[in-house]
Enzyme design. Structure first.
Site, mmCIF file in Angstrom:
data_model
loop_
_atom_site.group_PDB
_atom_site.id
_atom_site.type_symbol
_atom_site.label_atom_id
_atom_site.label_comp_id
_atom_site.label_asym_id
_atom_site.label_seq_id
_atom_site.Cartn_x
_atom_site.Cartn_y
_atom_site.Cartn_z
ATOM 1 N N GLU A 70 -1.258 -4.213 4.931
ATOM 2 C CA GLU A 70 -2.082 -3.001 4.926
ATOM 3 C C GLU A 70 -2.936 -2.955 6.181
ATOM 4 O OE1 GLU A 70 -1.878 -3.470 0.100
ATOM 5 O OE2 GLU A 70 -3.871 -3.305 0.992
ATOM 6 N N HIS A 195 -8.077 -1.338 1.100
ATOM 7 C CA HIS A 195 -6.619 -1.468 1.010
ATOM 8 C C HIS A 195 -5.954 -0.215 1.569
ATOM 9 C CE1 HIS A 195 -6.304 -4.787 -2.144
ATOM 10 N NE2 HIS A 195 -7.585 -4.511 -2.193
ATOM 11 N N GLU A 269 -8.128 2.838 -1.328
ATOM 12 C CA GLU A 269 -6.747 2.883 -0.847
ATOM 13 C C GLU A 269 -6.738 3.966 0.237
ATOM 14 O OE1 GLU A 269 -4.180 0.920 -1.445
ATOM 15 O OE2 GLU A 269 -3.469 1.032 -3.520
#
Ligand SMILES: NCCCCC[C@@H](C[SeH])C(=O)O
Ligand SMILES: [Zn+2]
Ligand SMILES: [Zn+2]
Ligand SMILES: [Zn+2]
Length: 307
Positions: A70, A195, A269
Protein backbone atom coordinates in the site's frame (compact mmCIF):
# COMPACT_ATOMS: atom_id res chain seq x y z
CA UNK A 1 20.98 7.81 -7.61
CA UNK A 2 17.48 9.23 -7.50
CA UNK A 3 16.94 11.72 -4.66
CA UNK A 4 14.06 11.54 -2.19
CA UNK A 5 10.85 13.06 -3.55
CA UNK A 6 7.51 13.75 -1.85
CA UNK A 7 5.78 12.99 -5.14
CA UNK A 8 7.42 9.61 -5.78
CA UNK A 9 7.20 6.23 -4.06
CA UNK A 10 10.59 6.31 -2.35
CA UNK A 11 12.61 3.16 -1.68
CA UNK A 12 13.28 2.24 1.96
CA UNK A 13 16.89 3.45 1.57
CA UNK A 14 15.65 6.87 0.42
CA UNK A 15 13.10 7.03 3.26
CA UNK A 16 15.72 6.01 5.83
CA UNK A 17 18.05 8.81 4.75
CA UNK A 18 15.08 11.22 4.64
CA UNK A 19 14.24 10.28 8.25
CA UNK A 20 17.80 11.05 9.30
CA UNK A 21 17.86 14.42 7.57
CA UNK A 22 14.38 15.70 8.39
CA UNK A 23 14.64 14.68 12.06
CA UNK A 24 17.74 16.84 12.45
CA UNK A 25 16.37 19.73 10.37
CA UNK A 26 14.53 21.58 13.16
CA UNK A 27 15.28 20.58 16.74
CA UNK A 28 12.51 22.85 18.03
CA UNK A 29 9.82 20.91 16.17
CA UNK A 30 10.98 17.38 15.35
CA UNK A 31 12.98 14.53 16.86
CA UNK A 32 13.28 10.80 16.22
CA UNK A 33 13.32 7.69 18.33
CA UNK A 34 13.91 4.07 17.32
CA UNK A 35 11.20 1.89 18.92
CA UNK A 36 12.79 -1.42 17.93
CA UNK A 37 13.96 -3.35 14.86
CA UNK A 38 12.06 -5.34 12.27
CA UNK A 39 12.48 -9.09 11.80
CA UNK A 40 15.24 -8.43 9.27
CA UNK A 41 16.88 -5.85 11.53
CA UNK A 42 15.73 -2.53 10.06
CA UNK A 43 15.18 0.30 12.60
CA UNK A 44 11.54 1.27 13.21
CA UNK A 45 11.85 5.02 13.69
CA UNK A 46 9.09 7.20 15.14
CA UNK A 47 9.24 10.90 14.31
CA UNK A 48 7.96 13.15 17.11
CA UNK A 49 6.46 16.38 15.77
CA UNK A 50 5.51 19.25 18.09
CA UNK A 51 6.83 22.35 19.78
CA UNK A 52 9.63 21.14 22.02
CA UNK A 53 8.49 21.26 25.66
CA UNK A 54 9.95 20.14 28.95
CA UNK A 55 6.47 19.10 30.09
CA UNK A 56 4.59 16.11 28.65
CA UNK A 57 1.98 17.00 26.04
CA UNK A 58 -1.04 15.01 24.88
CA UNK A 59 -0.31 13.18 21.63
CA UNK A 60 -1.63 11.63 18.44
CA UNK A 61 -0.02 8.46 17.00
CA UNK A 62 -0.13 7.84 13.26
CA UNK A 63 1.40 4.88 11.39
CA UNK A 64 1.80 4.22 7.67
CA UNK A 65 2.94 1.22 5.67
CA UNK A 66 1.67 -1.58 7.91
CA UNK A 67 0.80 -3.39 4.67
CA UNK A 68 3.75 -3.56 2.30
CA UNK A 69 2.03 -3.06 -1.07
CA UNK A 70 0.00 0.00 0.00
CA UNK A 71 2.64 2.47 -1.22
CA UNK A 72 0.46 5.57 -1.03
CA UNK A 73 0.39 5.12 2.74
CA UNK A 74 4.09 5.79 3.52
CA UNK A 75 3.93 8.55 0.89
CA UNK A 76 1.24 10.22 3.02
CA UNK A 77 3.22 10.00 6.26
CA UNK A 78 6.21 11.62 4.55
CA UNK A 79 3.87 14.30 3.15
CA UNK A 80 2.32 14.91 6.57
CA UNK A 81 5.74 15.49 8.18
CA UNK A 82 6.77 17.87 5.40
CA UNK A 83 3.49 19.81 5.63
CA UNK A 84 3.65 20.02 9.42
CA UNK A 85 7.16 21.48 9.43
CA UNK A 86 6.60 23.78 6.45
CA UNK A 87 3.25 25.22 7.59
CA UNK A 88 4.02 25.58 11.30
CA UNK A 89 3.98 29.32 12.02
CA UNK A 90 1.92 29.99 8.89
CA UNK A 91 -1.14 27.74 9.15
CA UNK A 92 -2.99 28.65 12.35
CA UNK A 93 -4.46 25.19 12.89
CA UNK A 94 -1.18 23.34 12.40
CA UNK A 95 0.58 25.85 14.64
CA UNK A 96 -2.01 25.43 17.36
CA UNK A 97 -1.87 21.63 17.03
CA UNK A 98 1.90 21.40 17.34
CA UNK A 99 1.98 23.91 20.18
CA UNK A 100 -0.57 22.03 22.25
CA UNK A 101 0.03 18.40 21.19
CA UNK A 102 2.72 16.11 19.88
CA UNK A 103 2.21 13.94 16.80
CA UNK A 104 4.11 10.66 16.65
CA UNK A 105 4.54 9.49 13.05
CA UNK A 106 5.79 6.01 12.10
CA UNK A 107 6.48 6.49 8.39
CA UNK A 108 6.88 2.78 7.58
CA UNK A 109 5.58 0.14 10.01
CA UNK A 110 6.33 -2.96 7.92
CA UNK A 111 9.75 -1.98 6.53
CA UNK A 112 10.82 -5.51 5.57
CA UNK A 113 7.65 -5.99 3.54
CA UNK A 114 7.88 -2.54 1.97
CA UNK A 115 11.46 -3.17 0.86
CA UNK A 116 10.39 -6.57 -0.51
CA UNK A 117 7.67 -4.96 -2.65
CA UNK A 118 10.31 -2.67 -4.17
CA UNK A 119 12.79 -5.46 -4.86
CA UNK A 120 10.79 -8.64 -5.44
CA UNK A 121 7.01 -8.93 -5.22
CA UNK A 122 5.04 -5.71 -5.66
CA UNK A 123 1.89 -7.33 -4.30
CA UNK A 124 3.32 -8.54 -0.98
CA UNK A 125 1.18 -7.58 2.06
CA UNK A 126 2.53 -9.29 5.18
CA UNK A 127 5.71 -9.14 7.28
CA UNK A 128 8.73 -11.23 6.21
CA UNK A 129 9.12 -13.37 9.32
CA UNK A 130 10.11 -17.03 8.93
CA UNK A 131 9.26 -19.97 11.18
CA UNK A 132 10.84 -23.42 10.96
CA UNK A 133 8.38 -25.99 9.76
CA UNK A 134 6.50 -23.64 7.49
CA UNK A 135 7.36 -22.98 3.85
CA UNK A 136 5.34 -19.78 3.88
CA UNK A 137 6.62 -16.39 5.04
CA UNK A 138 5.11 -13.62 7.11
CA UNK A 139 1.92 -12.77 8.99
CA UNK A 140 -0.63 -10.01 8.45
CA UNK A 141 0.35 -7.35 10.99
CA UNK A 142 -3.22 -6.01 10.91
CA UNK A 143 -4.50 -9.36 12.18
CA UNK A 144 -1.72 -9.84 14.76
CA UNK A 145 -2.78 -7.37 17.44
CA UNK A 146 -4.39 -8.71 20.63
CA UNK A 147 -7.95 -7.73 19.80
CA UNK A 148 -10.29 -10.64 19.25
CA UNK A 149 -7.18 -12.28 17.87
CA UNK A 150 -7.82 -14.74 15.04
CA UNK A 151 -11.52 -15.10 15.77
CA UNK A 152 -12.90 -13.84 12.47
CA UNK A 153 -11.76 -12.33 9.19
CA UNK A 154 -8.30 -13.83 9.66
CA UNK A 155 -6.62 -17.12 8.81
CA UNK A 156 -4.54 -19.52 10.91
CA UNK A 157 -2.91 -20.74 7.69
CA UNK A 158 0.68 -19.36 7.51
CA UNK A 159 0.34 -19.23 3.71
CA UNK A 160 -2.70 -16.96 3.82
CA UNK A 161 -2.36 -13.22 3.21
CA UNK A 162 -4.46 -12.67 6.35
CA UNK A 163 -2.49 -15.11 8.53
CA UNK A 164 -3.02 -13.93 12.12
CA UNK A 165 0.41 -15.12 13.30
CA UNK A 166 1.31 -17.85 15.79
CA UNK A 167 0.12 -15.73 18.73
CA UNK A 168 -0.92 -12.14 19.40
CA UNK A 169 2.03 -9.80 18.82
CA UNK A 170 4.10 -12.68 17.44
CA UNK A 171 5.37 -10.23 14.79
CA UNK A 172 8.20 -8.16 16.25
CA UNK A 173 6.99 -5.10 14.36
CA UNK A 174 3.57 -5.37 16.04
CA UNK A 175 5.21 -5.98 19.43
CA UNK A 176 7.35 -2.85 19.01
CA UNK A 177 4.38 -0.62 18.12
CA UNK A 178 2.11 -2.11 20.80
CA UNK A 179 4.84 -1.59 23.41
CA UNK A 180 5.32 2.04 22.37
CA UNK A 181 1.59 2.77 22.54
CA UNK A 182 1.24 0.95 25.88
CA UNK A 183 4.20 2.92 27.29
CA UNK A 184 2.53 6.17 26.16
CA UNK A 185 -1.13 5.31 26.58
CA UNK A 186 -1.72 8.00 29.20
CA UNK A 187 -0.82 10.72 26.68
CA UNK A 188 -1.98 9.19 23.37
CA UNK A 189 -5.48 10.55 22.66
CA UNK A 190 -5.85 9.38 19.05
CA UNK A 191 -4.59 6.56 16.86
CA UNK A 192 -4.62 6.85 13.05
CA UNK A 193 -3.45 4.05 10.76
CA UNK A 194 -3.13 4.61 7.01
CA UNK A 195 -3.88 1.95 4.40
CA UNK A 196 -5.07 1.73 0.81
CA UNK A 197 -7.27 1.31 -1.17
CA UNK A 198 -11.10 1.86 -1.21
CA UNK A 199 -11.61 5.42 0.06
CA UNK A 200 -12.99 4.53 3.50
CA UNK A 201 -12.71 6.10 6.94
CA UNK A 202 -13.19 3.24 9.39
CA UNK A 203 -13.37 2.98 13.15
CA UNK A 204 -13.95 0.17 15.71
CA UNK A 205 -15.04 -2.47 15.70
CA UNK A 206 -13.94 -4.91 13.06
CA UNK A 207 -13.65 -7.92 15.37
CA UNK A 208 -17.37 -7.77 16.15
CA UNK A 209 -20.53 -6.27 14.64
CA UNK A 210 -21.32 -4.82 18.07
CA UNK A 211 -21.19 -1.03 18.06
CA UNK A 212 -18.40 0.67 20.01
CA UNK A 213 -19.42 2.59 23.14
CA UNK A 214 -18.37 5.80 21.35
CA UNK A 215 -19.95 4.82 18.03
CA UNK A 216 -22.02 7.94 17.45
CA UNK A 217 -19.18 10.31 18.29
CA UNK A 218 -16.68 8.35 16.17
CA UNK A 219 -19.14 8.36 13.26
CA UNK A 220 -19.79 12.09 13.60
CA UNK A 221 -16.08 12.88 13.51
CA UNK A 222 -15.49 10.49 10.59
CA UNK A 223 -18.27 12.14 8.60
CA UNK A 224 -16.82 15.57 9.30
CA UNK A 225 -13.38 14.42 8.26
CA UNK A 226 -14.72 12.85 5.06
CA UNK A 227 -16.55 16.05 4.21
CA UNK A 228 -13.35 18.05 4.74
CA UNK A 229 -11.51 15.64 2.45
CA UNK A 230 -14.20 15.85 -0.22
CA UNK A 231 -14.11 19.66 -0.20
CA UNK A 232 -10.79 19.73 -2.07
CA UNK A 233 -11.25 17.55 -5.17
CA UNK A 234 -14.66 15.95 -4.58
CA UNK A 235 -13.18 12.57 -3.60
CA UNK A 236 -15.89 10.50 -1.96
CA UNK A 237 -15.21 8.44 1.17
CA UNK A 238 -17.52 6.14 3.09
CA UNK A 239 -17.39 6.30 6.89
CA UNK A 240 -18.38 3.57 9.32
CA UNK A 241 -17.40 0.78 11.68
CA UNK A 242 -15.03 -1.68 10.06
CA UNK A 243 -17.02 -4.91 10.34
CA UNK A 244 -20.09 -3.60 8.53
CA UNK A 245 -18.36 -1.09 6.24
CA UNK A 246 -15.59 -3.25 4.76
CA UNK A 247 -15.52 -6.75 6.33
CA UNK A 248 -15.13 -8.42 9.73
CA UNK A 249 -11.43 -8.56 10.61
CA UNK A 250 -10.04 -9.47 14.04
CA UNK A 251 -6.59 -8.54 15.35
CA UNK A 252 -6.53 -5.02 13.97
CA UNK A 253 -4.44 -2.16 15.34
CA UNK A 254 -7.40 0.22 15.52
CA UNK A 255 -9.58 -2.13 17.60
CA UNK A 256 -6.63 -2.87 19.89
CA UNK A 257 -5.86 0.80 20.45
CA UNK A 258 -9.53 1.57 21.10
CA UNK A 259 -9.86 -1.21 23.70
CA UNK A 260 -6.63 0.07 25.32
CA UNK A 261 -8.46 3.37 25.84
CA UNK A 262 -7.44 5.43 22.80
CA UNK A 263 -10.95 6.65 21.96
CA UNK A 264 -10.31 8.35 18.62
CA UNK A 265 -9.06 5.35 16.65
CA UNK A 266 -9.31 5.44 12.84
CA UNK A 267 -8.26 3.37 9.85
CA UNK A 268 -7.97 5.21 6.53
CA UNK A 269 -8.24 3.39 3.22
CA UNK A 270 -6.86 5.96 0.76
CA UNK A 271 -7.40 6.22 -3.03
CA UNK A 272 -8.59 4.75 -5.22
CA UNK A 273 -11.69 2.56 -5.54
CA UNK A 274 -10.09 -0.07 -7.75
CA UNK A 275 -9.09 1.40 -11.09
CA UNK A 276 -5.40 1.30 -10.13
CA UNK A 277 -5.79 -0.12 -6.63
CA UNK A 278 -2.43 -0.58 -4.90
CA UNK A 279 -0.70 0.62 -8.08
CA UNK A 280 -1.92 4.20 -7.71
CA UNK A 281 0.08 6.34 -10.17
CA UNK A 282 2.67 8.74 -8.74
CA UNK A 283 0.72 11.57 -10.40
CA UNK A 284 -1.98 11.04 -7.76
CA UNK A 285 0.37 11.24 -4.74
CA UNK A 286 0.04 15.03 -4.38
CA UNK A 287 -3.77 15.29 -4.68
CA UNK A 288 -4.28 12.23 -2.49
CA UNK A 289 -1.98 13.62 0.21
CA UNK A 290 -3.42 17.14 0.10
CA UNK A 291 -7.01 15.91 0.50
CA UNK A 292 -6.01 13.45 3.23
CA UNK A 293 -4.25 16.27 5.12
CA UNK A 294 -7.66 17.95 5.46
CA UNK A 295 -9.22 14.82 6.98
CA UNK A 296 -6.35 14.18 9.41
CA UNK A 297 -6.29 17.85 10.44
CA UNK A 298 -10.07 17.71 11.01
CA UNK A 299 -9.66 14.76 13.36
CA UNK A 300 -6.71 16.40 15.11
CA UNK A 301 -8.64 19.62 15.63
CA UNK A 302 -11.57 17.71 17.09
CA UNK A 303 -9.26 15.83 19.46
CA UNK A 304 -7.65 19.11 20.51
CA UNK A 305 -11.04 20.68 21.30
CA UNK A 306 -11.94 17.66 23.40
CA UNK A 307 -8.74 17.32 25.41
N1 LIG B 1 -8.90 -3.23 11.89
C1 LIG B 1 -9.46 -3.54 10.61
C2 LIG B 1 -9.86 -2.28 9.85
C3 LIG B 1 -10.61 -2.66 8.60
C4 LIG B 1 -9.80 -3.47 7.62
C5 LIG B 1 -8.65 -2.66 7.07
C6 LIG B 1 -7.95 -3.36 5.91
C7 LIG B 1 -6.87 -2.50 5.38
SE1 LIG B 1 -5.95 -3.26 3.86
C8 LIG B 1 -7.38 -4.71 6.33
O1 LIG B 1 -6.55 -4.73 7.26
O2 LIG B 1 -7.77 -5.72 5.75
ZN1 LIG C 1 -3.91 -2.40 4.46
ZN1 LIG D 1 -6.76 -1.88 2.29
ZN1 LIG E 1 0.01 21.19 1.15
Amino acid sequence: PRAHSYTKYNSWDKIQSWIASISSSNSALISKQVIGNTYEGRPMTVLKLGKRSSSTKPAIFMDCGIHAREWISPAFCQWFVKEALSTYGRDSQMTSLLNQMDVFVLPVFNIDGYDFTHKSNRMWRKTRSRKSGSSCIGADPNRNFNAGWCTLGASSNPCSDTFCGYSPESEIEVKNVANFIRRNKSIIKAYITIHSYSQLLLFPYSYTYDLAADHSELLKVAQGASAALRSLYGTRYTSGPGAATIYPAAGGSDDWAYDLGVKYSYTFELRDTGRYGFLLPESQIKPTCEETMLAVKYIAAYVQKNL
